[in-house]
Design an enzyme around this catalytic site. Structure first.
Site, PDB file in Angstrom:
ATOM      1  CE  LYS A 180       3.945   3.082  13.447  1.00 19.60           C
ATOM      2  NZ  LYS A 180       3.572   2.485  12.166  1.00 19.60           N
ATOM      3  CG  HIS A 183      -2.165  -0.791   1.003  1.00 20.25           C
ATOM      4  ND1 HIS A 183      -3.404  -0.347   1.389  1.00 20.25           N
ATOM      5  CD2 HIS A 183      -2.359  -1.990   0.417  1.00 20.25           C
ATOM      6  CE1 HIS A 183      -4.309  -1.255   1.045  1.00 20.25           C
ATOM      7  NE2 HIS A 183      -3.703  -2.267   0.469  1.00 20.25           N
ATOM      8  N   PRO A 217      -5.039   0.739  18.333  1.00 22.36           N
ATOM      9  CG  PRO A 217      -6.914  -0.476  17.664  1.00 22.36           C
ATOM     10  CD  PRO A 217      -6.301   0.187  18.854  1.00 22.36           C
ATOM     11  CE1 TYR A 233      -5.416   4.438   8.195  1.00 22.29           C
ATOM     12  CE2 TYR A 233      -6.156   4.057  10.446  1.00 22.29           C
ATOM     13  CZ  TYR A 233      -5.316   3.756   9.405  1.00 22.29           C
ATOM     14  OH  TYR A 233      -4.367   2.772   9.561  1.00 22.29           O
ATOM     15  CE1 TYR A 247      -1.297   3.975   9.144  1.00 22.56           C
ATOM     16  CE2 TYR A 247      -0.210   3.183   7.160  1.00 22.56           C
ATOM     17  CZ  TYR A 247      -1.278   3.145   8.051  1.00 22.56           C
ATOM     18  OH  TYR A 247      -2.315   2.262   7.834  1.00 22.56           O
TER      19      TYR A 247
HETATM   20  P1  RFL Z   1      -0.119 -11.678  21.565  1.00 22.49           P
HETATM   21  O1  RFL Z   1      -0.485 -11.729  20.135  1.00 22.49           O
HETATM   22  O2  RFL Z   1      -1.133 -11.232  22.540  1.00 22.49           O
HETATM   23  O3  RFL Z   1       0.401 -13.134  21.947  1.00 22.49           O
HETATM   24  C1  RFL Z   1       0.646 -13.509  23.297  1.00 22.49           C
HETATM   25  C2  RFL Z   1       0.526 -15.006  23.406  1.00 22.49           C
HETATM   26  O4  RFL Z   1       0.819 -15.402  24.748  1.00 22.49           O
HETATM   27  C3  RFL Z   1      -0.155 -16.347  25.188  1.00 22.49           C
HETATM   28  N1  RFL Z   1      -0.248 -16.289  26.650  1.00 22.49           N
HETATM   29  C4  RFL Z   1       0.318 -17.191  27.477  1.00 22.49           C
HETATM   30  N2  RFL Z   1       1.059 -18.278  27.240  1.00 22.49           N
HETATM   31  C5  RFL Z   1       1.493 -18.985  28.301  1.00 22.49           C
HETATM   32  N3  RFL Z   1       1.203 -18.663  29.588  1.00 22.49           N
HETATM   33  C6  RFL Z   1       0.476 -17.570  29.884  1.00 22.49           C
HETATM   34  N4  RFL Z   1       0.199 -17.239  31.140  1.00 22.49           N
HETATM   35  C7  RFL Z   1      -0.002 -16.774  28.801  1.00 22.49           C
HETATM   36  N5  RFL Z   1      -0.746 -15.651  28.700  1.00 22.49           N
HETATM   37  C8  RFL Z   1      -0.891 -15.370  27.403  1.00 22.49           C
HETATM   38  C9  RFL Z   1      -1.424 -15.918  24.473  1.00 22.49           C
HETATM   39  O5  RFL Z   1      -2.360 -16.990  24.358  1.00 22.49           O
HETATM   40  C10 RFL Z   1      -0.882 -15.485  23.115  1.00 22.49           C
HETATM   41  O6  RFL Z   1      -0.831 -16.560  22.184  1.00 22.49           O
HETATM   42  O7  RFL Z   1       1.174 -10.753  21.804  1.00 22.49           O
HETATM   43  P2  RFL Z   1       2.434 -10.489  20.862  1.00 22.49           P
HETATM   44  O8  RFL Z   1       2.998 -11.777  20.316  1.00 22.49           O
HETATM   45  O9  RFL Z   1       3.307  -9.578  21.597  1.00 22.49           O
HETATM   46  O10 RFL Z   1       1.833  -9.742  19.571  1.00 22.49           O
HETATM   47  C11 RFL Z   1       1.243  -8.465  19.665  1.00 22.49           C
HETATM   48  C12 RFL Z   1       0.162  -8.282  18.594  1.00 22.49           C
HETATM   49  O11 RFL Z   1      -0.706  -9.382  18.632  1.00 22.49           O
HETATM   50  C13 RFL Z   1      -0.621  -6.981  18.771  1.00 22.49           C
HETATM   51  O12 RFL Z   1       0.240  -5.926  19.133  1.00 22.49           O
HETATM   52  C14 RFL Z   1      -1.377  -6.568  17.490  1.00 22.49           C
HETATM   53  O13 RFL Z   1      -2.391  -7.474  17.194  1.00 22.49           O
HETATM   54  C15 RFL Z   1      -1.984  -5.169  17.648  1.00 22.49           C
HETATM   55  N6  RFL Z   1      -2.788  -4.762  16.499  1.00 22.49           N
HETATM   56  C16 RFL Z   1      -2.189  -4.235  15.348  1.00 22.49           C
HETATM   57  N7  RFL Z   1      -0.843  -4.168  15.268  1.00 22.49           N
HETATM   58  C17 RFL Z   1      -0.248  -3.721  14.118  1.00 22.49           C
HETATM   59  O14 RFL Z   1       0.994  -3.645  14.067  1.00 22.49           O
HETATM   60  N8  RFL Z   1      -0.994  -3.358  12.993  1.00 22.49           N
HETATM   61  C18 RFL Z   1      -2.347  -3.407  13.013  1.00 22.49           C
HETATM   62  O15 RFL Z   1      -2.966  -3.145  11.970  1.00 22.49           O
HETATM   63  C19 RFL Z   1      -3.001  -3.826  14.222  1.00 22.49           C
HETATM   64  N9  RFL Z   1      -4.335  -3.905  14.293  1.00 22.49           N
HETATM   65  C20 RFL Z   1      -4.180  -4.866  16.533  1.00 22.49           C
HETATM   66  C21 RFL Z   1      -4.935  -4.412  15.421  1.00 22.49           C
HETATM   67  C22 RFL Z   1      -4.837  -5.416  17.652  1.00 22.49           C
HETATM   68  C23 RFL Z   1      -6.202  -5.493  17.657  1.00 22.49           C
HETATM   69  N10 RFL Z   1      -6.819  -6.083  18.819  1.00 22.49           N
HETATM   70  C24 RFL Z   1      -7.776  -7.102  18.751  1.00 22.49           C
HETATM   71  C25 RFL Z   1      -6.255  -5.816  20.123  1.00 22.49           C
HETATM   72  C26 RFL Z   1      -6.307  -4.496  15.426  1.00 22.49           C
HETATM   73  C27 RFL Z   1      -6.957  -4.997  16.556  1.00 22.49           C
HETATM   74  C28 RFL Z   1      -8.471  -4.997  16.525  1.00 22.49           C
HETATM   75  C1  PHB Z   2      -6.620  -3.872  10.164  1.00 20.91           C
HETATM   76  O1  PHB Z   2      -6.728  -4.087   8.945  1.00 20.91           O
HETATM   77  O2  PHB Z   2      -6.956  -4.712  11.001  1.00 20.91           O
HETATM   78  C2  PHB Z   2      -6.094  -2.566  10.627  1.00 20.91           C
HETATM   79  C3  PHB Z   2      -5.580  -1.669   9.701  1.00 20.91           C
HETATM   80  C4  PHB Z   2      -5.101  -0.440  10.135  1.00 20.91           C
HETATM   81  C5  PHB Z   2      -5.136  -0.116  11.467  1.00 20.91           C
HETATM   82  C6  PHB Z   2      -5.628  -1.027  12.400  1.00 20.91           C
HETATM   83  C7  PHB Z   2      -6.109  -2.253  11.981  1.00 20.91           C
HETATM   84  O3  PHB Z   2      -4.689   1.099  11.860  1.00 20.91           O
END
Ligand code: RFL
Ligand code: PHB
Length: 396
Positions: free
Chosen positions: A301, A75, A297, A205, A389
């Protein structure tokens, strides 16, 4: 109790833990992953979508980039919609050629899990009661109950706490050794995934009178949409039809008219929060990813910051084992935190710019309008948005 030994014990099989495991393996460093959830559950979580160039490079370095390059969508810009106007942010034009990639966290997780399995690296999924021991000495260990109910003890040189915001790693640190910084926002994001063509080929956005909305995607046939909802709202209150109606009300009318609707494959609400724990290292325990910090989110990041921690940590551990140098280990927390706080700042700023805040008096609303209008007229302001970004550069 069964006893095992490895060099690095990794708690959590999210993107942080899986990516760290793969990078260490490529450098001949043994590691074992201990994950609370079942593998199918980990593989099915729908989360992030946008990845930075530096994350793309790290996935390549881990040897798991092939499918991303085939199926990911590069993108080169996104749209901001506000006050009946819109502004396209031209990423390469403003950042000397940089862009981002839309490739779902679900796909990255799958690629990493498959690579780990193909390499025959040990992982314990469905592990219960993970506890950390002796992180201040030279011989730390983990104890847990495996999927068959057997007690396990895993001895190691280092523990990587990659277990997310609700994990055991940060929770095992004495409160007086940890400083936490937090900001809660008075809203969450209701997200929907549906097999319909995206409304636009770039992300939108939107800051509307009814609240924020985001039009994103996973492929040319799969869309990801979000709308800002009140912090106390429940996903059960939202039928698919109500979601699509609300989304269309928040997008510019000509865009709304083109939205294709369909049944949701996934629908969930995520609260919005900023959080940082300092430091990120305690003796032989390192925190990485969401275990140490959370961003709202809006700036996309979270996953990228997790990758940046893992980049510093993998290099520090390689230096320790290969070059007998602990400089990287000793500087890990400080290096990560400098990048983390910049991403926290950007995510907070972009969230503040694009959402509706319940606020009496309307001062904040006018400031937001002034900021959007400034952005419209200033290449300097657009450059600041674009360079954050696409991801800030790493320090040497
Ligand atoms: P995770 O993915 O939460 O993984 C942690 C893992 O640890 C396990 N766990 C345990 N295991 C053993 N013992 C315990 N006591 C434990 N407790 C937990 C869990 O089951 C899990 O498998 O953390 P990690 O690996 O640091 O990764 C971080 C990312 O997942 C997170 O920052 C992103 O998803 C955030 N995020 C976004 N990030 C981006 O860079 N770009 C995006 O577009 C973006 N969009 C988003 C997002 C997060 C969202 N939500 C749902 C919070 C959009 C959304 C809606
Ligand atoms: C997504 O596609 O899940 C998404 C994209 C951009 C954002 C957050 C989430 O800033």
């Amino acid at each position: 109790m069964a006893t095992l030994r490895t060099q690095v014990a990794i708690i959590g099989a999210g993107p942080s833990g899986l990516l760290l495991g793969q990078l260490l393996h490529r450098h001949g460093i043994d590691n074992v992953i201990v994950e609370r959830s079942a593998a199918e559950h980990v593989a099915a979580r729908i989360r992030a979508g946008v990845i930075e160039q530096t994350t793309i490079e790290l996935l390549d370095e881990a040897g798991v980039g092939a499918r991303m390059h085939r199926e990911g969508l590069p993108h080169e810009g996104f749209d901001l919609a506000f006050l009946g106007r819109h502004l396209r942010i031209d990423l390469p034009g403003l950042t000397d050629g940089k862009h981002v990639m839309v490739y779902g966290q679900t796909e990255i997780t799958r690629d990493l899990m498959e690579a780990r399995q193909a390499a025959g690296l040990p992982s314990f999924y469905s592990a219960a009661n993970v506890s950390l021991h002796d992180i201040d000495g030279n011989a730390p260990s983990l104890r847990f109950t495996d999927a068959e109910g057997r007690a396990q003890e895993l001895h190691c040189d280092f523990i990587a706490g990659c277990d997310g915001y609700h994990g055991a790693s940060r929770a095992s640190i004495q409160a007086d050794r940890l400083r936490s910084f937090e900001r809660l926002y008075p809203f969450g994001w209701l997200g929907i995934l549906a097999d319909v063509a995206p409304v636009s080929h770039e992300l939108i956005y939107a800051n509307s009178e009814r609240g924020f909305a985001l039009a994103s995607m996973r492929s040319s046939t799969r869309s990801r949409y979000y709308v800002q909802v009140g912090a106390e709202e429940k996903v059960e209150q939202w039928s698919d039809a109500a979601f699509w109606d609300e989304l269309r009300r928040r997008l510019p009318p000509e865009t709304a008219a083109k939205v294709q609707t369909g049944p949701s494959i996934e629908k969930s609400i995520a609260p919005l929060r900023s959080f940082v724990a300092e430091p990120m290292r305690f003796g032989r325990l390192f925190l990485a990813g969401d275990a140490a910090h959370i961003v709202p989110p809006t700036g996309a990041k979270g996953l990228n910051l997790a990758a940046s921690d893992v980049r510093y940590l993998s290099r520090a551990l390689v230096e320790h084992y290969r070059e007998r140098s602990d400089v990287g280990i000793d500087r890990y927390s400080e290096r990560c935190l400098r990048r983390v706080w910049k991403a926290e700042r950007f995510s907070w700023w972009f969230t503040s710019l694009m959402h509706r805040f319940p606020e009496p008096g309307g001062f904040g609303q006018r400031i937001q309008e002034a900021e959007l209008s400034y952005l419209e007229g200033s290449v300097a302001a657009q450059t600041a948005l674009a360079e954050n970004y696409v991801g800030l550069p790493f320090e040497a």
